[in-house]
Scaffold this active site. Structure first.
Site, PDB file in Angstrom:
ATOM      1  N   HIS A 195       0.833  -1.221   0.000  1.00 38.62           N
ATOM      2  CA  HIS A 195       0.000   0.000   0.000  1.00 38.62           C
ATOM      3  C   HIS A 195       0.864   1.266   0.000  1.00 38.62           C
ATOM      4  O   HIS A 195       0.516   2.264   0.635  1.00 38.62           O
ATOM      5  CB  HIS A 195      -0.933   0.032   1.211  1.00 38.62           C
ATOM      6  CG  HIS A 195      -1.972  -1.053   1.222  1.00 38.62           C
ATOM      7  ND1 HIS A 195      -3.228  -0.885   0.680  1.00 38.62           N
ATOM      8  CD2 HIS A 195      -1.942  -2.328   1.689  1.00 38.62           C
ATOM      9  CE1 HIS A 195      -3.923  -2.004   0.837  1.00 38.62           C
ATOM     10  NE2 HIS A 195      -3.167  -2.900   1.431  1.00 38.62           N
ATOM     11  N   ASN A 251     -10.452  -2.732   2.290  1.00 39.70           N
ATOM     12  CA  ASN A 251     -10.086  -2.761   0.873  1.00 39.70           C
ATOM     13  C   ASN A 251     -11.326  -2.490   0.024  1.00 39.70           C
ATOM     14  O   ASN A 251     -12.442  -2.457   0.543  1.00 39.70           O
ATOM     15  CB  ASN A 251      -9.528  -4.142   0.496  1.00 39.70           C
ATOM     16  CG  ASN A 251      -8.055  -4.299   0.868  1.00 39.70           C
ATOM     17  OD1 ASN A 251      -7.366  -3.330   1.161  1.00 39.70           O
ATOM     18  ND2 ASN A 251      -7.582  -5.532   0.864  1.00 39.70           N
ATOM     19  N   HIS A 255      -4.302   1.093  12.026  1.00 34.70           N
ATOM     20  CA  HIS A 255      -4.119  -0.160  12.757  1.00 34.70           C
ATOM     21  C   HIS A 255      -5.484  -0.807  13.018  1.00 34.70           C
ATOM     22  O   HIS A 255      -6.333  -0.194  13.671  1.00 34.70           O
ATOM     23  CB  HIS A 255      -3.439   0.147  14.096  1.00 34.70           C
ATOM     24  CG  HIS A 255      -2.956  -1.087  14.794  1.00 34.70           C
ATOM     25  ND1 HIS A 255      -3.550  -2.318  14.636  1.00 34.70           N
ATOM     26  CD2 HIS A 255      -1.938  -1.279  15.638  1.00 34.70           C
ATOM     27  CE1 HIS A 255      -2.916  -3.191  15.361  1.00 34.70           C
ATOM     28  NE2 HIS A 255      -1.929  -2.602  15.983  1.00 34.70           N
TER      29      HIS A 255
HETATM   30 FE1  HDE Z   1      -2.671  -4.700   5.439  1.00 33.74          FE
HETATM   31  N1  HDE Z   1      -0.846  -3.958   5.900  1.00 33.74           N
HETATM   32  N2  HDE Z   1      -2.025  -6.559   5.929  1.00 33.74           N
HETATM   33  N3  HDE Z   1      -4.401  -5.556   4.790  1.00 33.74           N
HETATM   34  N4  HDE Z   1      -3.284  -2.950   4.853  1.00 33.74           N
HETATM   35  C1  HDE Z   1      -0.477  -2.675   5.758  1.00 33.74           C
HETATM   36  O1  HDE Z   1       0.666  -1.452   7.421  1.00 33.74           O
HETATM   37  C2  HDE Z   1      -0.921  -6.825   6.651  1.00 33.74           C
HETATM   38  C3  HDE Z   1      -4.745  -6.868   4.822  1.00 33.74           C
HETATM   39  C4  HDE Z   1      -4.534  -2.603   4.425  1.00 33.74           C
HETATM   40  O2  HDE Z   1      -3.129   3.570   4.094  1.00 33.74           O
HETATM   41  C5  HDE Z   1       0.860  -2.387   6.394  1.00 33.74           C
HETATM   42  O3  HDE Z   1       1.160   0.703   7.918  1.00 33.74           O
HETATM   43  C6  HDE Z   1      -0.853  -8.227   6.970  1.00 33.74           C
HETATM   44  C7  HDE Z   1      -6.152  -7.036   4.570  1.00 33.74           C
HETATM   45  C8  HDE Z   1      -4.584  -1.217   4.057  1.00 33.74           C
HETATM   46  O4  HDE Z   1      -1.566   3.340   5.620  1.00 33.74           O
HETATM   47  C9  HDE Z   1       1.249  -3.733   6.996  1.00 33.74           C
HETATM   48  C10 HDE Z   1      -1.950  -8.784   6.385  1.00 33.74           C
HETATM   49  C11 HDE Z   1      -6.632  -5.774   4.380  1.00 33.74           C
HETATM   50  C12 HDE Z   1      -3.294  -0.733   4.284  1.00 33.74           C
HETATM   51  C13 HDE Z   1       0.088  -4.611   6.618  1.00 33.74           C
HETATM   52  C14 HDE Z   1      -2.691  -7.746   5.739  1.00 33.74           C
HETATM   53  C15 HDE Z   1      -5.532  -4.858   4.513  1.00 33.74           C
HETATM   54  C16 HDE Z   1      -2.526  -1.832   4.787  1.00 33.74           C
HETATM   55  C17 HDE Z   1       1.851  -1.733   5.471  1.00 33.74           C
HETATM   56  C18 HDE Z   1      -2.340 -10.260   6.390  1.00 33.74           C
HETATM   57  C19 HDE Z   1      -8.075  -5.357   4.042  1.00 33.74           C
HETATM   58  C20 HDE Z   1      -2.800   0.664   4.024  1.00 33.74           C
HETATM   59  C21 HDE Z   1       2.014  -0.319   5.973  1.00 33.74           C
HETATM   60  C22 HDE Z   1      -2.515 -10.795   7.714  1.00 33.74           C
HETATM   61  C23 HDE Z   1      -9.023  -5.674   5.092  1.00 33.74           C
HETATM   62  C24 HDE Z   1      -2.966   1.518   5.229  1.00 33.74           C
HETATM   63  C25 HDE Z   1       1.250  -0.255   7.185  1.00 33.74           C
HETATM   64  C26 HDE Z   1      -2.505   2.919   4.959  1.00 33.74           C
HETATM   65  C27 HDE Z   1      -1.196  -1.719   5.172  1.00 33.74           C
HETATM   66  C28 HDE Z   1       0.030  -5.891   7.004  1.00 33.74           C
HETATM   67  C29 HDE Z   1      -3.861  -7.986   4.997  1.00 33.74           C
HETATM   68  C30 HDE Z   1      -5.708  -3.439   4.337  1.00 33.74           C
HETATM   69  C31 HDE Z   1       2.584  -4.312   6.578  1.00 33.74           C
HETATM   70  C32 HDE Z   1       0.244  -8.888   7.756  1.00 33.74           C
HETATM   71  C33 HDE Z   1      -6.943  -8.347   4.571  1.00 33.74           C
HETATM   72  C34 HDE Z   1      -5.786  -0.448   3.522  1.00 33.74           C
HETATM   73  O5  HDE Z   1       1.366  -3.671   8.398  1.00 33.74           O
END
Ligand code: HDE
Length: 751
Positions: A124, A196, A388
């Site tokens: 992202h 999402n 978060h």
């Molecule tokens: Fe994320 N995801 N994600 N994700 N995600 C991040 O956090 C992660 C997942 C989503 O505009 C990171 O600060 C794991 C689903 C958005 O700042 C990180 C898993 C959904 C954003 C991270 C998922 C999301 C992130 C990268 C699987 C939809 C952008 C930077 C367990 C429900 C937020 C950060 C923004 C961002 C981890 C799966 C949505 C690495 C480990 C499912 C919208 O922490």
């Protein structure tokens, strides 16, 4: 200087059009509807820039308290505030001599510059954001005690949209899932809804997330291709992990290439638990429903935009806000009983690769969000915001979805590195609007000057403060959940085993043209793979989803049609709510090109303009050259206009060939200036693309002569000819459907 003083000063001296308020700040009037790229005079001296303020930027007053202003005063200074007389030439031992280390300003300027970048998000990374507010309608009060969901409660929000795969400098319109992350600054603390634009996810357990991301990111040897899933790594992974098939299908659909952030749905994906004032619980799924409908680009438009305007979506968002066409969504919930098995109509609510069709559980609207202010500083706000899924307020809780549980760990962890230490919640954009008394102390970038002698609990030295909340106001209501007696295992429930039926459900719910797009997307993406085994494995999964889809893709790839390996899903009920075709939507913020020249009828052009403006639609005059043409300011020239900037086009040209030529158009350099040519080649291209992408085309007066030269038949669907008023009304009507869908069908093609 305060913003107010700046405003007064500009009112005396500056030209009328200059807006002195910080654009898009809460409190400033939305500009009148006007193409935001109107040429303008230089801005007056910059207003004071806010630094760390006691609240987050959302909803804060424009008045800058000098005590909190990061940047104010009229003179250039060092970071220490000492005034500078020179900033262009370093201190040297003579004009040709070496630079002296003692030049503090040189060292400070370069050192700070050297550290201007922070690591981009690991996923992202590319995003755009806006401020707004959320108003609850009270429908959720029976489900949750969260104060921000009480009837009439208004809560400031900050929303960041993002692409998942590409790096920060990649293009907006890549085929990808989009992030939809909302920060609610509630009176009870921060609530983040980090979702999402698709309701399902690739994997069922967070432990696979690094594998998924490594697979979809560019090839590690050469970092190719950027921001795309059309490569062997991605298809290798998803074809080996059949649980990814449902999400992949969404991504290959038009949902993977949205027309605008304003025209996307948002989903919380996981199931959450709500707790009401009586302690009763319900399971829910979050939905954002856009007021402007769910719409997409065609694949060719997405590719054109990637080159013509890589900032396509972020520009659309900030332009819409600047011109007052505020993006809006209803927030809704699907509600399920909190049963012990957590299964609803055969769908395991803990499986994040599954969604619940709206026909089985209607989306109940609980409030509305409006975005009405652009960020003032991209880095300070959009880049530094930290979301978060564990930022939960009283009355909202998580479930045991194994994907969600892994996320609860990941976000703080990644932010520690990305934002350089444990105090990132103190960055203005991340600050809660509720009082914070956390007893977390020190660490890198600590900007609090915390008083008190006893940052521990219990204490008597600070009079026992801070105190613990009682049951009526504390967050994290730990619902006593009955867990099945079990052993520690690395196992999934059997209900997670069905990997195909929801992909089938989604595909069969689409209209024929949308299915055609899906078939083309698979054919394109797999066509870009080199490994035959990868292509064949993926198409063999399509055979388990839909035989006709498998046949089409196999034919495009030139491989044999595989046989299904699981029994075909026969009892799949389509969900009409999933199709994007067939309804009418508001047109506010849409853009229409008015193709004009010096012989166009001034009165007619003005009439078209004002009728479009009255409907909230932006008319963008496109002329052979800049400046005033046909009584209006040309916003684009034939050289600078691109079809992807417009949702429709109206032709109002009237000049004879050669009469109104672009002075820089070198007809010897490849442009055909034969006497037969009646239309500028760039207008021909513009109209041709609008035709191919099934956009509404209007022609008035001399504009009618353009149609034959571009091969557009005057009587075709969505080709509107006639008197000024009826043409504009017909184009506005077409715009309500987003595209002239019949034209795809009539032409037997769906680019
Ligand atoms: Fe994320 N995801 N994600 N994700 N995600 C991040 O956090 C992660 C997942 C989503 O505009 C990171 O600060 C794991 C689903 C958005 O700042 C990180 C898993 C959904 C954003 C991270 C998922 C999301 C992130 C990268 C699987 C939809 C952008 C930077 C367990 C429900 C937020 C950060 C923004 C961002 C981890 C799966 C949505 C690495 C480990 C499912 C919208 O922490």
């Amino acid at each position: 200087m305060t913003a107010k003083k700046t405003a007064k000063k500009a009112a005396k001296s500056g030209p009328k059009k200059v807006r002195v308020e910080v654009p898009g700040r809460p409190g400033s009037e939305p500009a009148t509807l006007e193409e935001p790229t109107t040429p303008r005079e230089p801005l007056p001296p910059k207003p004071d820039q806010r630094g760390p303020a006691p609240t987050s930027p959302t909803g804060a007053s424009l008045e800058v308290d000098p005590a909190y202003a990061a940047q104010h005063g009229e003179y250039l200074t060092t970071a220490g505030g000492t005034r500078l007389r020179e900033t262009d030439i370093s201190l040297k031992a003579g004009p040709r001599g070496p630079i002296l280390l003692r030049d503090h300003h040189l060292r400070e300027k370069i050192t700070h510059f050297d550290h201007e970048r922070i690591p981009e998000r690991v996923v992202h990374a590319r995003g755009a954001a806006a401020h707004g507010h959320f108003e609850a309608n009270g429908a959720a009060e029976r489900l949750t005690c969260a104060a921000f969901l009480r009837s009439g409660a208004q809560t400031p929000v900050f929303l960041r949209f993002s692409n998942v795969v590409g790096s920060r400098g990649s293009m907006d319109t890549a085929r990808d899932t989009r992030g939809f992350a909302t920060k609610f600054y509630t009176e009870e603390g921060i609530f983040d809804l980090v979702g999402n634009n698709m309701p399902v996810f690739f994997i069922q357990d967070g432990i696979k997330f690094p594998d998924l991301v490594h697979a979809v990111k560019p090839n590690p040897s050469n970092e190719i291709p950027q921001a795309q899933s059309a490569h062997d790594g991605f298809w290798d992974f998803v074809s080996l992990r059949t649980e990814a098939q449902a999400h992949t299908m969404w991504q290959m659909s038009d949902r993977g290439i949205p027309r605008s952030y304003r025209m996307m749905e948002g989903f919380g994906v996981h199931t959450f638990r709500l707790v009401n004032a009586e302690g009763e619980t319900a399971l829910i799924k979050w939905h954002w429903k856009p007021a402007f409908g769910v719409h997409s680009l065609t694949w060719e438009e997405a590719q054109l935009a990637a080159g013509n305007d890589p900032d396509y979506h972020r520009r659309d968002l900030s332009d819409a806000i600047e011109t007052g066409a505020f993006p809006r969504w209803d927030l809704g919930v699907q509600v399920f009983p909190d049963t012990e098995d957590q299964i609803f109509e055969g769908i395991d609510l803990l499986d994040p690769t599954k969604f619940v069709p709206e026909e089985l559980a209607p989306v109940q609207i609980i409030g509305t969000m409006t975005l009405d202010a652009n960020p003032v500083n991209y880095f300070a706000e959009t880049e530094q915001v930290a979301f978060h899924p564990g930022h939960l307020v009283r009355g909202i809780d998580v479930t045991n979805d194994p994907l969600l549980q892994a996320r609860l760990f990941s976000y703080i962890d990644t932010q520690l590195t990305r934002l350089g230490g444990p105090n990132f919640e103190q960055i203005p954009i991340n600050r809660p609007h509720a009082p914070v008394n956390d007893m977390l102390r020190d660490g890198f970038h600590q900007s609090g000057d915390q008083g008190g002698a006893a940052p521990y609990h219990p204490n008597s030295l600070d009079g026992g403060c801070p105190f613990l909340a009682d049951d009526t106001s504390a967050a994290f209501i730990d619902v006593p959940e009955k867990l099945a007696a079990s052993h520690t295992v690395r196992e999934q429930p059997a209900s997670f085993d069905d990997h195909f039926s929801q992909a089938t459900l989604f595909y069969r719910s689409l209209s024929p043209v949308e299915r055609e797009h899906v078939a083309q997307a698979y054919s394109f993406e797999l066509g870009k793979c080199f490994e035959q085994a990868v292509k064949e494995r993926q198409v063999s999964h399509l055979a388990n989803i839909d035989d006709e889809l498998a046949e089409r893709v196999a034919a495009a790839l030139g491989i044999p049609v595989p046989k299904p390996t699981v029994p075909p899903a026969t009892d799949v009920e389509a969900s009409p709510a999933l199709s994007q075709v067939g309804e009418s939507w508001p047109v506010a913020g849409r853009r229409v090109a008015l193709v004009i020249d010096s012989a166009s009828d001034n009165g007619g052009v003005k009439k078209v303009r004002s009728k479009l403006l009255a409907a909230g639609v932006l008319p963008v005059p496109v002329a052979p050259h800049g400046g005033q043409v046909a009584g209006v300011d040309a916003q684009r020239t034939y050289l600078t206009a691109a079809s992807i900037e417009f949702d429709a086009i109206i032709l109002l040209t009237a000049a004879a060939p050669g009469e109104d030529a672009d002075p820089n158009l070198d007809t010897k350099a490849g442009y055909d200036d034969s006497p037969d040519r009646t239309v500028d080649p760039r207008v021909e291209k513009l109209v041709g693309e609008c035709w191919r992408h099934s956009k509404s085309i209007g022609a008035i007066g001399g504009g009618l002569d353009v149609l034959p030269a571009t091969g557009v038949p005057a009587g075709a669907p969505g080709v509107q000819v006639g008197e000024t008023v009826e043409v504009v009304e017909a184009v506005l009507h077409d715009l309500q459907q987003h595209r002239v869908w019949q034209r795809f069908a009539a032409e037997g093609r769906a680019l």
